[in-house]
Every structure is written in structure tokens, then in C-alpha cells.
Design a protein around this motif. Sequence first.
Motif, PDB file in Angstrom:
ATOM      1  N   ARG B  56      -9.104   1.266   4.411  1.00  0.00           N
ATOM      2  CA  ARG B  56     -10.338   2.012   4.188  1.00  0.00           C
ATOM      3  C   ARG B  56     -10.370   3.276   5.050  1.00  0.00           C
ATOM      4  N   ASN B  57      -9.314   3.496   5.822  1.00  0.00           N
ATOM      5  CA  ASN B  57      -9.266   4.704   6.645  1.00  0.00           C
ATOM      6  C   ASN B  57      -9.304   5.935   5.738  1.00  0.00           C
ATOM      7  N   LYS B  58     -10.137   6.911   6.110  1.00  0.00           N
ATOM      8  CA  LYS B  58     -10.201   8.135   5.301  1.00  0.00           C
ATOM      9  C   LYS B  58      -8.904   8.940   5.422  1.00  0.00           C
ATOM     10  N   VAL B  59      -8.214   8.763   6.541  1.00  0.00           N
ATOM     11  CA  VAL B  59      -6.913   9.418   6.719  1.00  0.00           C
ATOM     12  C   VAL B  59      -5.854   8.467   6.160  1.00  0.00           C
ATOM     13  N   CYS B  89      -0.166  11.883   7.751  1.00  0.00           N
ATOM     14  CA  CYS B  89      -0.444  13.192   8.347  1.00  0.00           C
ATOM     15  C   CYS B  89       0.798  14.080   8.222  1.00  0.00           C
ATOM     16  N   ILE B 129       2.911   7.786  13.192  1.00  0.00           N
ATOM     17  CA  ILE B 129       2.168   8.728  12.369  1.00  0.00           C
ATOM     18  C   ILE B 129       2.598  10.149  12.720  1.00  0.00           C
ATOM     19  N   CYS B 236      -7.673   0.816  12.960  1.00  0.00           N
ATOM     20  CA  CYS B 236      -7.304   0.608  11.571  1.00  0.00           C
ATOM     21  C   CYS B 236      -6.297   1.652  11.141  1.00  0.00           C
ATOM     22  N   THR B 238      -3.547   3.990   8.953  1.00  0.00           N
ATOM     23  CA  THR B 238      -3.526   4.908   7.817  1.00  0.00           C
ATOM     24  C   THR B 238      -2.702   4.357   6.655  1.00  0.00           C
TER      25      THR B 238
END
Lengths: 403, 403
Positions: B56-59, B89, B129, B236, B238
Motif C-alpha cells: 500500500r506504499n504510495k512509493v 525509485c 532501494i 512498509c 516499496t
Amino acid sequence: MTSTSAQNLVRTQGVTAPAGFRATGIAAGIKASGTPDLALVFNEGPDHAAAAVFTRNKVKAAPVLWTQQAITTRRLRAVILNSGGANACTGPGGFQDTHATAEAVAAALSDWGSETGAIEVGVCSTGLIGDRLPMAKVLAGVTVVVQEMAGGLSGGTEAATAIMTTDTVPKQVALHHAQDWTVGGMAKGAGMLAPSLATMLCVITTDAAVDADALDRALRAATARTFDRLDVDGSCSTNDTVLLLASGASEVTPDPDEFDAAILAVCDDLCAQLQADAEGMTKRIAITVTGAASEEDAVTAARVIARDSLVKTALFGSDPNWGRVLAAVGMAPVELEPDRISVSFNGSPVCIDGVGAPGARDVDLSGADVEVVVALGVGSGSATIRTTDLSHAYVEENSAYSS
Amino acid sequence: MTSTSAQNLVRTQGVTAPAGFRATGIAAGIKASGTPDLALVFNEGPDHAAAAVFTRNKVKAAPVLWTQQAITTRRLRAVILNSGGANACTGPGGFQDTHATAEAVAAALSDWGSETGAIEVGVCSTGLIGDRLPMAKVLAGVTVVVQEMAGGLSGGTEAATAIMTTDTVPKQVALHHAQDWTVGGMAKGAGMLAPSLATMLCVITTDAAVDADALDRALRAATARTFDRLDVDGSCSTNDTVLLLASGASEVTPDPDEFDAAILAVCDDLCAQLQADAEGMTKRIAITVTGAASEEDAVTAARVIARDSLVKTALFGSDPNWGRVLAAVGMAPVELEPDRISVSFNGSPVCIDGVGAPGARDVDLSGADVEVVVALGVGSGSATIRTTDLSHAYVEENSAYSS
């Protein structure tokens, strides 16, 4: 965060810097260590206006419940504070202990010649949750602390020392305004520091002639931007209390904006002192979020990052692992566009528009201060949360606290 | 949490236990260490129904964005998974890398004789990341992993091994139902484990003949009660992805309740394996909240406690400091009455109706499993969150991850 009044701040004085206040601290035997554990702050007047803010934790310690009642009168004559026990989760018996302490302070002050009712006495406690206080020692200590206070005029440092728990240094500050009024303050708090004030007791005094309404307004505005934005470990105490007492002894009524700025500056400085002495701290970290849809969003996003264990451990290791900042902010319940997020560490860009910047893995974070700026690029709201790293010392200190 | 099907679980098999699935894992050189880092799971059919849940991470990482598109067709023929890099990212270039990987897998499978389109290939990545993947190695690895997979039938353990990052052991499980259908699964995840699945990749396979609707329903119900209730560090990822693939090769369509129970049991067992291998874990902790106004409140309250650094450090120190549990739950945004809260540690009452119980400070928490039960006394909702303690090893591992 600091105001233009900040240049007048001195840390060698605290709650007794303003005229009309006495204070002291003693070792009453509440702590097994025998170190100071009982403090008194007394307002000689002529005014006794007061304001307070308290923890938002639903589990409130007995002294918080007591002082919330006392402050409804909008005046306080004295504050008694003990370390060595939080008197939280102690049931009706614990509340009776707080009440008895206030009664004893009122009686001792009255005996000394300052007619005082228990309802004029604020009570603050800090220490382990869940145990009753050793009341024989507390009550005997009240008699001694009033006698000590009566004998001298400037025991601010002793008071600031007696409220320490895992703090390693007393925290106090005074701001002398050019127009002959002064604000002084002391605070304690090293762990369980979080949003709703921080595990933290703070008493601020002033000799300005300010009514309770103005005190309340100034205090709420200042704590919202200072103590509420200090978040060491995301844990919020059962005992957090910030009190502001005005004696009016300077006979000066300050310009409201200048008074508000002075209270903000004192709160801000005490927060910086709390951050610098936080449990296990090896780095002072400021997380600033800019370009948020609102200031509230900025606070929320900065707090989510400040609480992230992976961000905090990376910074402990001086590791510019900016991906963890992105992962953390991505979970914040705020408006954001992943492709617009930029991040810098100590002024060096590490992520631009959601993608790593050249040299990002080489940024030097070995110093004691780290500034993380996260630009969301969706609005103009900004805010800073102060936090610390998550270190071995934090784990060590907090894995061996009660036993 | 475990269902009645739990007795059939075996951990010596994983995604290749059900008929119709092949898998393998190889070292493609993505990880500098040279350990396995590329896994393939292939569904030979006859069915190719699939379901998925994502972070549910927006990233969101590039492979998440890709697989979210792929799953809109409700079918997948293969999943390629890499460790050694999250491909998060990484901007449009990172997405092109994911797309190119899926195209390469599709081409290699087609060459082998199984006509496959890129849209039928799910992609999962895990690791640091912010860095682009070494695509020459990834694409060369795709050719090799398809060849390896083509040569053997049961490489489930190799696949489970190739997706490990800081995991110390591969995690897999299989459930053989008496009616000749089977569910198998593998998962990885050791840090950044939190609510929206956990930093975690998981592939579940079954030879049951189940359509995509039923797969989706079973998977969402199971992950809500298992992966969503595993919270090691509140962070949480990505990249979190759970995939469920059905081959239909058993030609058995199970009773829906039994199928749901089997998926739940497999997810639950994989969660227990993730918890037991979490970064720095010295204790497996189950936080159960009962008597909440709703199950949702119980989840929220248990999660707040499970994330509290002071609770987690106390348990690391085997310290029955129950006051920290009260302080933590007092900040949960749920209905509660402080005077009705009772707490037990490993079955021993430590707090009754908001006040300490006799002997509370003497409860033995020295074992590897700690069960904390918090009874709120305001309703009948209950839920359990699995977490771990906050240890020196956690700090050590996470302060030296990327550099």
C-alpha cells in the motif's frame, strides 16, 4: 524555529530567573539511588495566573488527572514535582496519594505564612509506571522542600536537577526581555519522547503581568510548534505536563506578540536540550518536509519519517540510505506524488523527482547533526520534526530500565 | 491463526509441490556476493488463473507497477523474481528494465516451446532501494534460469533460496489436501516488515482448479489475517507482493471454504517463518488484543503496541515492564477505558483493571516466545499481531545495510 528573542537566552538560569518565583530540589529518598527526586516551584505573586497542556494519552497518570482539575481555576500558587515514580496505573489509591501530596504542600506553605489551598498546587510525577509512590518519604520530603525553598531565593537549578530520570543533565533556560520582564523554564525528558508533548515535565515561569487567557494562548501555540514536534521514539507518556505560571512581579504587560515569541523561544530551547540528551542519542536529526499540501501534512509526513526505525538505524550508521526515507514517506497519509519527491541530506541532494541523485551514496553523515529535507512538491506547507538516531545505546538503556 | 488444515503442512516443499509448476533459482551475478539472486516460477497449466496483493506504499517499485498491470488480465504464466536490488525509485528507466525483463522471460519461454507474452510474466524485485539493476546480468540470467527450469521439475527450494536478502533461511511450505489438491508457497522478508504485507515477496501456487475470482477472494482474506498482521519494524516496503497462481492440474475444484482455509494456513505458516527469521530477532512476540469494540480496533491497538520501541526493548531485556504496554495502548486511536484494561504476559496477569497485579515485576520472560494479551473490556473484537523484539542485532544489521 527560534524567534528574534533567542539572542537573550541563557541556560545558567531557569524557573527562578523571573521575579516572584522561588524553587528548590531535594533528595527525599523516593529514588533508591539517593539522588535528588523532589522539586518545588513557588509563585510569590502578586498574580497567580497559570496555563497548562497535558499528554493526549488516554492512560493518564494520577498527577495529570489532579493537575487537570487544579488548572480549571486558571491559577496555581505552587508546583510539586517528583522523579522516581510516575504514579501512573496506580488506581484510586494513586490518585489519593497525589491529592495527599498537594494537601501537604498547601499545609506547609500555609504554615510558612503563604495561605495556600491544595487546589492551588500542581503535581507532576515521572519515573516507572505502575508502582505506588513511597508516601511516607514523599510527605516527609514535602516538609523539607518547603523549608529549603523558604530559606533561599534562587534554587532553579536544584529544581531542574531533582526532576531528572534518565536525563544526564538538567535542562533550564531564561529569556530576559529588554523591557524588564523575564521568562524562565525547566524541563526533563529523555525517553518515551513523542508527539503529545514528550515524556516530559516542563515548568515555565514569568514575571510578566499576563492573564490566564493570554498564557493559555501563548503556551498552546508554542507547544504545538516545539514539544509536539519532538519525537525521539514515537512513545507518548502517561505523565506529560507543561505548566506556565505568571507572577506579575515585573508589573510589565508585554506586547502580546513579543510575549508569544518569548514563550516559543523558551519552549524551543528546552526542546533542543531534550533532543540533545535523549536516550541513546548519537545524532541530532531534523526532518523537514517542505512543499506539502498543508502544514499539517508536513508535520504528519515528517513524523512518519522521524519514527521509522530503518531511517533511524541508517542514520546511526551514517549511511545515506535515502531509499528508506522514500519508503517511509510513501506510507504517510498525506497527498504526495512519488515522482515529485526530492530529498537532501545536510544540503546534498540524494534524490531528485523520486530518483537517486549522482553521488547520493557518498554523502558524509558522520557528524553529530543531520538535516534531512524532503520536498514533496505538491504545495507550500512545511514543518520540522526533531528526532534522534536509533542506536545500540538506546536499546541498551531501554532494555534494562525497570529491572 | 492456523486452520484445521494445518496438520498437513510440510516445510520441505514449496511452490513446486502442486502439479503443473516448475521453478528454479540461480546466481546471475546481481548480488556482489555471488549467491543465488534470480528465481523463476512457471505455471504449465492447463489453467493460468492468478491473483495478487501489493504494497500500500504510495512509493511503488517498478516491478510492482508492472505486475499490477499484468494482473489486470487475471492470469499469469510465470513469475521472475530477483534479489540484489529493489528497482524502486529508479524512474522511467527502472520501469523499462522491468518491462525488458518480462519480455526476455516471455521470449525464452516461447523459445522453449511455451508460447508466452510479456504481459503473462509477473516481476518481483527485492534489495536496496534506489539503484538500477545490472541489466546485462539480469537478461543473461533470464536465459540461464529458463534453461535450468526446463531441465528439472522440482526446483522450489532453489527458487526460495534465490529470493533471500537478509533472510538466513529459505521459507517455503506445502499443504497437501486429502482430496488430491495441493497448495505450495515461498516467501522472503526479514526487515522493513510491516502492515501492508511486509517487505516481502511471496509466491503461492496450487494445482486446484479455481478461477481468478475465487483466488482473489481467498488471497485477500488470507493476507488480511496473516501478512497484514506481521509487523516487525513498522516499515512498509516499496516492493511487497503476494502472488497466487493456479494450474488446475489436479482437475479438482475444492470446496471454497476448504480452499480458503488452505490458503490461510499456507500464508500463516509463511508468516511464522518470516517472524522467526526477522532481522535481529531474539524473541517471537504475539500481541493479542481482546475485548475491543471491533476487530478493526483490536488490530489497530495491537499494532500500536507491537510498534512501540519501549515495549520492544523491554521485551528484548526480558523485562516485564507492563506500564509501557499501557502507555502504548493509551495512544491507540480506539475506544478504551483505562480502568478496564488488563494485561498478561505469557499467561501471568501483570495488570488488572488498569493497576499492577501482585508479582507483575517477577514474571519470567526469558524464553524465546512472549505472548502479550491486552484485554480492553469494552467489546468483543480481538486480533493478534506478530512482532519481534528490538535488539542490538536489529540496530547492527540495519545500520550497515547499504554501505
